[in-house]
Structures are given as structure tokens and as C-alpha cells.
Design a protein around this motif. Structure first.
Motif, short mmCIF file in Angstrom:
data_model
loop_
_atom_site.label_atom_id
_atom_site.label_comp_id
_atom_site.label_asym_id
_atom_site.label_seq_id
_atom_site.Cartn_x
_atom_site.Cartn_y
_atom_site.Cartn_z
N TRP A 26 70.15 -74.70 53.10
CA TRP A 26 71.12 -73.62 53.28
C TRP A 26 71.44 -73.39 54.76
O TRP A 26 72.23 -72.51 55.09
CB TRP A 26 70.58 -72.32 52.66
CG TRP A 26 69.23 -71.96 53.17
CD1 TRP A 26 68.93 -71.30 54.32
CD2 TRP A 26 68.00 -72.27 52.56
NE1 TRP A 26 67.59 -71.17 54.47
CE2 TRP A 26 66.98 -71.75 53.39
CE3 TRP A 26 67.63 -72.92 51.39
CZ2 TRP A 26 65.63 -71.89 53.08
CZ3 TRP A 26 66.28 -73.04 51.10
CH2 TRP A 26 65.31 -72.53 51.93
N ARG A 28 73.14 -73.76 58.37
CA ARG A 28 74.53 -74.01 58.74
C ARG A 28 74.66 -75.39 59.36
O ARG A 28 73.74 -75.90 59.96
CB ARG A 28 74.98 -72.95 59.74
CG ARG A 28 74.85 -71.56 59.18
CD ARG A 28 76.12 -70.80 59.37
NE ARG A 28 76.02 -69.51 58.73
CZ ARG A 28 76.80 -69.13 57.73
NH1 ARG A 28 77.72 -69.93 57.29
NH2 ARG A 28 76.67 -67.96 57.20
N ARG A 32 75.35 -78.41 55.24
CA ARG A 32 75.81 -77.28 54.42
C ARG A 32 77.24 -77.52 53.94
O ARG A 32 77.57 -77.25 52.79
CB ARG A 32 75.72 -75.99 55.22
CG ARG A 32 76.16 -74.77 54.46
CD ARG A 32 75.92 -73.52 55.30
NE ARG A 32 76.28 -72.33 54.58
CZ ARG A 32 77.46 -71.74 54.65
NH1 ARG A 32 78.39 -72.22 55.43
NH2 ARG A 32 77.71 -70.65 53.96
#
Length: 51
Positions: A26, A28, A32
């Protein structure tokens, strides 16, 4: 004046956390974005199949 007590285990724990470089799904970044693109593609394919 309040004196902050720093525990040795907390110091060691923070040092280990700083060394950790494991990427979480998850997080960034490019990984992602790939995950989001796969999810959208699957939703689109599912919507087309239902229609």
C-alpha cells in the motif's frame, strides 16, 4: 521541569525501524499505481462480462 527517560529497548527498537527497507503493497509509488491499474482493469472486465 520534566525529564524524559529514554529506555534502552526503545532506542534499539527505533534503530531497527530505521534500518527496515521493506516495501509494503500500500506504499505510495510505482508499485501502488500498478496495483490500482490492475484493480481498475479487473473491474472493467467484470463490467463488460456482466453487460
Amino acid at each position: 521541569m520534566t525529564k524524559t527517560i529514554e529506555k534502552r529497548w526503545m532506542t534499539n527498537l527505533m534503530a531497527e525501524v530505521a534500518k527496515c527497507d521493506t516495501q509494503m503493497p500500500w506504499a505510495r509509488g510505482a508499485r501502488r499505481q500498478e496495483m490500482i491499474a490492475r484493480r481498475k482493469a479487473a473491474e472493467t472486465a467484470q463490467a463488460k462480462a456482466a453487460a
